[in-house]
Design an enzyme around this catalytic site. Sequence first.
Site, PDB file in Angstrom:
ATOM      1  N   LEU A  34       0.923  -1.307   0.097  1.00 18.84           N
ATOM      2  CA  LEU A  34       0.014  -0.009  -0.022  1.00 18.84           C
ATOM      3  C   LEU A  34       0.905   1.270   0.101  1.00 18.84           C
ATOM      4  O   LEU A  34       1.864   1.287   0.840  1.00 18.84           O
ATOM      5  CB  LEU A  34      -0.897  -0.096   1.280  1.00 18.84           C
ATOM      6  CG  LEU A  34      -1.970  -0.920   1.409  1.00 18.84           C
ATOM      7  CD1 LEU A  34      -2.787  -0.771   2.546  1.00 18.84           C
ATOM      8  CD2 LEU A  34      -2.998  -0.677   0.061  1.00 18.84           C
ATOM      9  N   ASP A  35       0.719   2.086  -0.870  1.00 18.91           N
ATOM     10  CA  ASP A  35       1.465   3.250  -1.090  1.00 18.91           C
ATOM     11  C   ASP A  35       1.475   4.161   0.291  1.00 18.91           C
ATOM     12  O   ASP A  35       0.528   4.179   1.167  1.00 18.91           O
ATOM     13  CB  ASP A  35       1.512   4.082  -2.413  1.00 18.91           C
ATOM     14  CG  ASP A  35      -0.074   4.756  -2.486  1.00 18.91           C
ATOM     15  OD1 ASP A  35      -0.543   5.118  -1.395  1.00 18.91           O
ATOM     16  OD2 ASP A  35      -0.436   4.782  -3.664  1.00 18.91           O
ATOM     17  N   LEU A  36       2.371   5.257   0.425  1.00 17.60           N
ATOM     18  CA  LEU A  36       2.265   6.159   1.693  1.00 17.60           C
ATOM     19  C   LEU A  36       0.999   6.710   2.101  1.00 17.60           C
ATOM     20  O   LEU A  36       0.848   7.008   3.004  1.00 17.60           O
ATOM     21  CB  LEU A  36       3.538   7.190   1.292  1.00 17.60           C
ATOM     22  CG  LEU A  36       3.978   8.083   2.414  1.00 17.60           C
ATOM     23  CD1 LEU A  36       4.530   7.296   3.470  1.00 17.60           C
ATOM     24  CD2 LEU A  36       4.784   9.214   2.021  1.00 17.60           C
TER      25      LEU A  36
END
Length: 247
Positions: free
Chosen positions: A116-118
Amino acid sequence: MRKPSRPAALAGARLKTLERVLSKAGIGSRTEARGWIGDGRVKVNGKVVRDPDSWIDMDRDRVRFDDAPLGAREHVYVLLYKPTGYLTTYKDPEGRPTVYDLLADVGTFVSPVGRLDLDTSGLLLLTNDNQLAERVTNPTSHVPKTYLVKASMPLTDAQLDQLRDGIELSDGPTRPADVKRVRDSAKYTHFEITLTEGRNRQVRRMVEALGARGLKLVRVRIAGISIGALPIGTWRPLTRAEIASFR
């Protein structure tokens, strides 16, 4: 540094780099494994190997760490509600928080199943069960993943239909998706989307292809496993039924 190419002579063998063999055994991260290998703590077929990029035949080679064989470890399965602002990595050179800051009491090393990206929050699975992780992340498995999205503008039915039917991205058209309108306001549309593929930043890129931006993105479900009422920033073990659902 570029990883050495896969040896042609071993085509068809189950090969992994030495650092990956150690990390997938659940004893530590790949960064830690590289350090241990460099320190001479790892033997392959009775000989110390200091190159973390050495190819290991999983069916033939015998790997030992601190002179003990890499034995089968109890499998651990974790569901984390990842907050925004946390990286899905073990350590960050810039000192930013990572999901491992939230997992100190898990008791063993587990690896993320996908990313999951930032700026994305929600359900993140972590485990030391390499076979299950590969089953979930393999593109041919088409494991469904569901997200709640807040778009930066009202979206028409025609735009949502574009998401359903597949939309052209720089790396090709997307697979058909299940899309449900949740609610609208004067400025925003909230919708739910379920994908059966996992390209990098895919949901955000699909929304951007419509001329909008994803202001908020939360993954709420993977296959039949839901984030439910789990508080953000906390984790729980998967139930036996949830684990079995992936098998």
